[in-house]
Design a protein around this motif. Structure first.
Motif, PDB file in Angstrom:
ATOM      1  N   GLN A 244       0.648  -1.010  -0.409  1.00 40.82           N
ATOM      2  CA  GLN A 244       0.239  -0.043   0.170  1.00 40.82           C
ATOM      3  C   GLN A 244       1.063   1.378   0.215  1.00 40.82           C
ATOM      4  O   GLN A 244       0.655   1.821  -0.580  1.00 40.82           O
ATOM      5  CB  GLN A 244      -1.282  -0.099   0.808  1.00 40.82           C
ATOM      6  CG  GLN A 244      -2.326   1.166   0.740  1.00 40.82           C
ATOM      7  CD  GLN A 244      -2.738   1.097  -0.175  1.00 40.82           C
ATOM      8  OE1 GLN A 244      -3.945   0.243   0.074  1.00 40.82           O
ATOM      9  NE2 GLN A 244      -2.781   2.081  -0.751  1.00 40.82           N
ATOM     10  N   LEU A 245       2.248   1.301   0.508  1.00 40.52           N
ATOM     11  CA  LEU A 245       2.543   2.630   0.433  1.00 40.52           C
ATOM     12  C   LEU A 245       3.214   2.327  -0.695  1.00 40.52           C
ATOM     13  O   LEU A 245       3.705   3.375  -1.399  1.00 40.52           O
ATOM     14  CB  LEU A 245       4.434   2.497   1.546  1.00 40.52           C
ATOM     15  CG  LEU A 245       3.719   1.889   3.203  1.00 40.52           C
ATOM     16  CD1 LEU A 245       5.163   1.527   4.118  1.00 40.52           C
ATOM     17  CD2 LEU A 245       3.589   3.277   3.655  1.00 40.52           C
ATOM     18  N   VAL A 247       1.866   1.641  -3.218  1.00 42.32           N
ATOM     19  CA  VAL A 247       1.282   2.225  -4.406  1.00 42.32           C
ATOM     20  C   VAL A 247       0.499   3.337  -4.492  1.00 42.32           C
ATOM     21  O   VAL A 247       0.292   4.564  -4.942  1.00 42.32           O
ATOM     22  CB  VAL A 247      -0.224   1.086  -4.135  1.00 42.32           C
ATOM     23  CG1 VAL A 247      -1.458   1.938  -4.717  1.00 42.32           C
ATOM     24  CG2 VAL A 247       0.140   0.105  -5.235  1.00 42.32           C
ATOM     25  N   SER A 248       0.663   4.450  -2.993  1.00 40.06           N
ATOM     26  CA  SER A 248      -0.157   5.824  -2.807  1.00 40.06           C
ATOM     27  C   SER A 248       0.850   6.295  -3.131  1.00 40.06           C
ATOM     28  O   SER A 248       1.080   7.329  -3.561  1.00 40.06           O
ATOM     29  CB  SER A 248      -0.682   5.129  -1.403  1.00 40.06           C
ATOM     30  OG  SER A 248      -1.179   4.565  -1.159  1.00 40.06           O
ATOM     31  N   TRP A 249       2.074   6.075  -2.562  1.00 37.57           N
ATOM     32  CA  TRP A 249       3.776   6.994  -3.596  1.00 37.57           C
ATOM     33  C   TRP A 249       3.706   6.475  -4.312  1.00 37.57           C
ATOM     34  O   TRP A 249       4.330   7.997  -5.009  1.00 37.57           O
ATOM     35  CB  TRP A 249       4.773   6.292  -2.182  1.00 37.57           C
ATOM     36  CG  TRP A 249       5.801   7.402  -2.783  1.00 37.57           C
ATOM     37  CD1 TRP A 249       6.917   8.322  -2.222  1.00 37.57           C
ATOM     38  CD2 TRP A 249       7.146   6.443  -2.915  1.00 37.57           C
ATOM     39  NE1 TRP A 249       7.207   8.443  -2.555  1.00 37.57           N
ATOM     40  CE2 TRP A 249       7.932   7.380  -3.138  1.00 37.57           C
ATOM     41  CE3 TRP A 249       7.237   5.586  -3.663  1.00 37.57           C
ATOM     42  CZ2 TRP A 249       9.543   7.679  -3.783  1.00 37.57           C
ATOM     43  CZ3 TRP A 249       8.702   4.987  -4.393  1.00 37.57           C
ATOM     44  CH2 TRP A 249       9.526   6.758  -4.604  1.00 37.57           C
ATOM     45  N   SER A 250       4.182   5.768  -4.748  1.00 34.11           N
ATOM     46  CA  SER A 250       4.216   5.358  -6.264  1.00 34.11           C
ATOM     47  C   SER A 250       4.963   5.759  -7.051  1.00 34.11           C
ATOM     48  O   SER A 250       6.365   4.688  -7.609  1.00 34.11           O
ATOM     49  CB  SER A 250       2.980   6.494  -7.177  1.00 34.11           C
ATOM     50  OG  SER A 250       3.279   5.813  -8.446  1.00 34.11           O
ATOM     51  N   HIS A 251       5.815   6.711  -7.019  1.00 35.27           N
ATOM     52  CA  HIS A 251       7.624   7.194  -7.549  1.00 35.27           C
ATOM     53  C   HIS A 251       8.036   8.373  -7.372  1.00 35.27           C
ATOM     54  O   HIS A 251       7.204   9.136  -6.802  1.00 35.27           O
ATOM     55  CB  HIS A 251       7.522   7.044  -8.407  1.00 35.27           C
ATOM     56  CG  HIS A 251       6.158   8.106  -9.797  1.00 35.27           C
ATOM     57  ND1 HIS A 251       5.217   8.016  -9.891  1.00 35.27           N
ATOM     58  CD2 HIS A 251       6.949   9.391 -10.428  1.00 35.27           C
ATOM     59  CE1 HIS A 251       4.489   8.785 -10.237  1.00 35.27           C
ATOM     60  NE2 HIS A 251       5.572   9.756 -10.561  1.00 35.27           N
ATOM     61  N   ALA A 265      -2.133  11.481   3.259  1.00 35.35           N
ATOM     62  CA  ALA A 265      -1.873   9.975   4.358  1.00 35.35           C
ATOM     63  C   ALA A 265      -3.292   9.933   5.665  1.00 35.35           C
ATOM     64  O   ALA A 265      -3.910   9.415   6.002  1.00 35.35           O
ATOM     65  CB  ALA A 265      -0.721   9.139   4.686  1.00 35.35           C
ATOM     66  N   GLY A 266      -4.262  11.381   5.258  1.00 34.54           N
ATOM     67  CA  GLY A 266      -4.972  12.178   6.590  1.00 34.54           C
ATOM     68  C   GLY A 266      -4.364  12.364   7.458  1.00 34.54           C
ATOM     69  O   GLY A 266      -4.559  11.445   8.988  1.00 34.54           O
ATOM     70  N   LEU A 290      -4.194   3.998   2.733  1.00 38.72           N
ATOM     71  CA  LEU A 290      -2.501   4.416   3.316  1.00 38.72           C
ATOM     72  C   LEU A 290      -2.725   4.722   4.957  1.00 38.72           C
ATOM     73  O   LEU A 290      -1.468   4.689   5.451  1.00 38.72           O
ATOM     74  CB  LEU A 290      -1.611   5.826   2.752  1.00 38.72           C
ATOM     75  CG  LEU A 290      -0.882   6.334   2.548  1.00 38.72           C
ATOM     76  CD1 LEU A 290       0.026   5.247   2.838  1.00 38.72           C
ATOM     77  CD2 LEU A 290      -0.273   8.071   2.118  1.00 38.72           C
ATOM     78  N   ASN A 291      -4.114   6.176   5.113  1.00 39.70           N
ATOM     79  CA  ASN A 291      -4.242   5.899   6.395  1.00 39.70           C
ATOM     80  C   ASN A 291      -4.286   4.442   7.293  1.00 39.70           C
ATOM     81  O   ASN A 291      -3.192   4.889   8.786  1.00 39.70           O
ATOM     82  CB  ASN A 291      -4.938   6.662   6.686  1.00 39.70           C
ATOM     83  CG  ASN A 291      -5.076   6.888   8.104  1.00 39.70           C
ATOM     84  OD1 ASN A 291      -5.702   6.340   9.190  1.00 39.70           O
ATOM     85  ND2 ASN A 291      -5.143   8.295   8.322  1.00 39.70           N
ATOM     86  N   THR A 292      -4.297   3.736   6.898  1.00 37.69           N
ATOM     87  CA  THR A 292      -4.689   2.794   7.924  1.00 37.69           C
ATOM     88  C   THR A 292      -4.070   1.799   7.609  1.00 37.69           C
ATOM     89  O   THR A 292      -2.852   1.029   8.549  1.00 37.69           O
ATOM     90  CB  THR A 292      -5.828   1.263   6.820  1.00 37.69           C
ATOM     91  OG1 THR A 292      -7.358   1.930   7.130  1.00 37.69           O
ATOM     92  CG2 THR A 292      -5.877   0.211   7.238  1.00 37.69           C
ATOM     93  N   ALA A 293      -2.747   1.707   6.420  1.00 37.33           N
ATOM     94  CA  ALA A 293      -1.471   0.989   5.921  1.00 37.33           C
ATOM     95  C   ALA A 293      -0.439   1.964   7.984  1.00 37.33           C
ATOM     96  O   ALA A 293       0.393   0.747   8.706  1.00 37.33           O
ATOM     97  CB  ALA A 293      -0.775   1.370   5.164  1.00 37.33           C
ATOM     98  N   ILE A 294      -0.807   3.011   7.432  1.00 34.76           N
ATOM     99  CA  ILE A 294       0.631   3.423   8.237  1.00 34.76           C
ATOM    100  C   ILE A 294      -0.399   3.393  10.140  1.00 34.76           C
ATOM    101  O   ILE A 294       0.810   3.088  10.764  1.00 34.76           O
ATOM    102  CB  ILE A 294       0.030   4.796   8.224  1.00 34.76           C
ATOM    103  CG1 ILE A 294       0.688   5.159   7.239  1.00 34.76           C
ATOM    104  CG2 ILE A 294       1.378   6.558   9.609  1.00 34.76           C
ATOM    105  CD1 ILE A 294       1.439   6.587   6.334  1.00 34.76           C
ATOM    106  N   TRP A 295      -1.650   3.311   9.990  1.00 36.08           N
ATOM    107  CA  TRP A 295      -1.957   3.292  11.666  1.00 36.08           C
ATOM    108  C   TRP A 295      -1.843   1.647  11.729  1.00 36.08           C
ATOM    109  O   TRP A 295      -1.081   1.382  13.022  1.00 36.08           O
ATOM    110  CB  TRP A 295      -3.607   2.658  11.579  1.00 36.08           C
ATOM    111  CG  TRP A 295      -3.943   1.999  12.657  1.00 36.08           C
ATOM    112  CD1 TRP A 295      -4.996   0.501  12.448  1.00 36.08           C
ATOM    113  CD2 TRP A 295      -3.724   1.932  14.255  1.00 36.08           C
ATOM    114  NE1 TRP A 295      -5.071   0.562  13.903  1.00 36.08           N
ATOM    115  CE2 TRP A 295      -4.629   1.438  14.550  1.00 36.08           C
ATOM    116  CE3 TRP A 295      -3.415   3.509  14.810  1.00 36.08           C
ATOM    117  CZ2 TRP A 295      -4.637   1.513  16.430  1.00 36.08           C
ATOM    118  CZ3 TRP A 295      -3.700   3.074  16.209  1.00 36.08           C
ATOM    119  CH2 TRP A 295      -4.236   2.087  16.623  1.00 36.08           C
TER     120      TRP A 295
END
Length: 346
Positions: A244-245, A247-251, A265-266, A290-295
């Protein structure tokens, strides 16, 4: 400003069958008339040729849906060296002029034309390993939803009709396997035959979804190792969170700073003070996956990382509540993970 860097801005309103394009010059004046092209490969080539024919100098294409309806057109333009930015749908107040495809395309162009350069949203990378991760994460969300639904239905059946199982708590893996192996009993009446068969079917469905989720995680791990294996060295970051990190960050360069990443990421702190109470809450928007992944990473470190435990103890002595400490940790972890990602080229 975009108007100072580009001679033309092309607004694109994307749909499943057609894309509508409107060209504006750097002063905001319309250039020619709106054009609509089919989304077939030849149609997209014609749209690209129209942009090249109608414009001179630097061109920016402002497009909605770069990850869905506009994905193929975005890839085609990017491969040709054309700068593409993703735009948001117009707000309600802007709809006073009505709604048609040319109007929406013009709104997209005017929205981008008025932006500072650093506020342009670069579309995500959706090719190769990035594309595979995006598809697997989407499939995982659907699998988890189906798994939970089957689990809830089976729990309701077993609690409603007994069958001699203790189901006061959540079903265990062993109980699900036992139910999946059920066959019709000679003493069952007509109703119980059907109910027992349905319970066994739901149990087999749960086992099937569990196997698919396991295979899905293995696929995610393979692509994460190909793109960013260093993420797996971070405490609390496994294959799913790392995917998820990425995909959200991408490049590199898509998100301009760690503060922008936190906002995306909220996790950006927002003042929520009143009177003598000084406090902050977290921004509720952004990419919720992304918020969930960081949580998940924060939760793991909160309970299993010694350095984090020492920090929690220190903050607790200062009078901070667990929720306030977790918010600070999420912000810190988001900053750290962004720097980890942005200091590598994937």
């Amino acid at each position: 400003m975009v108007s100072q860097q580009f001679s033309y801005v092309i607004g694109v309103d994307t749909h499943a069958k057609t894309h509508t394009l409107v060209a504006l010059d750097h002063l905001g004046g319309k250039h020619g008339t709106a054009q609509t092209f089919p989304t077939t490969p030849p149609g997209l080539k014609r749209a690209q040729a129209w942009i090249e024919r109608e414009t001179t100098g630097p061109v920016l294409v402002a497009m909605e849906g770069t990850g869905s309806y506009g994905a193929q057109f975005c890839d085609l333009l990017t491969a040709a060296g054309v700068r593409v930015t993703e735009t948001r749908p117009p707000k309600r107040g802007v709809r006073r002029a009505g709604k048609t495809d040319p109007i929406d395309a013009e709104h997209a162009a005017r929205y981008a034309l008025a932006l500072p350069m650093e506020h342009l949203i670069t579309p995500r990378n959706h090719a190769g390993h990035h594309a595979a991760l995006t598809v697997l994460l989407t499939a995982r969300a659907a699998l988890k939803k189906a798994h939970s639904a089957s689990n809830n239905r089976l729990t309701a059946l077993l609690r409603g009709y007994g069958f001699g199982l203790d189901v006061r708590l959540a079903l265990t893996a062993e109980q699900i396997k036992v139910v999946a192996a059920w066959r019709a009993h000679r003493n069952d009446d007509v109703g119980m035959v059907t109910i027992r068969a349905e319970a066994a079917r739901e149990a087999r469905e749960i086992l099937s979804r569990q196997a698919e989720l396991t295979a899905n995680e293995k696929g995610l791990l393979k692509h994460v190792k190909a793109l960013a294996p260093y993420l797996l060295l971070e405490h609390g970051v496994g294959a799913i969170v790392a995917a998820q990190l990425i995909v959200s960050w991408s490049h590199q360069g898509r998100i301009r700073s760690e503060a922008a990443f936190a906002r995306f990421a909220g996790i950006a702190p927002i003042p929520a003070s009143s009177g003598n109470t000084i406090r902050y809450r977290l921004h509720r928007g952004g990419d919720r996956a992304l918020n969930t992944a960081i949580w998940v990473t924060t939760f793991y470190r909160y309970h299993h990382d010694l350095a984090t435990a020492a920090y929690v103890e220190k903050r607790t002595k200062e009078g901070k509540t667990p929720k306030e400490i977790q918010r600070v940790l999420k912000r810190y972890i988001a900053r750290h993970l962004f720097r980890v990602l942005d200091n590598h080229t994937t």
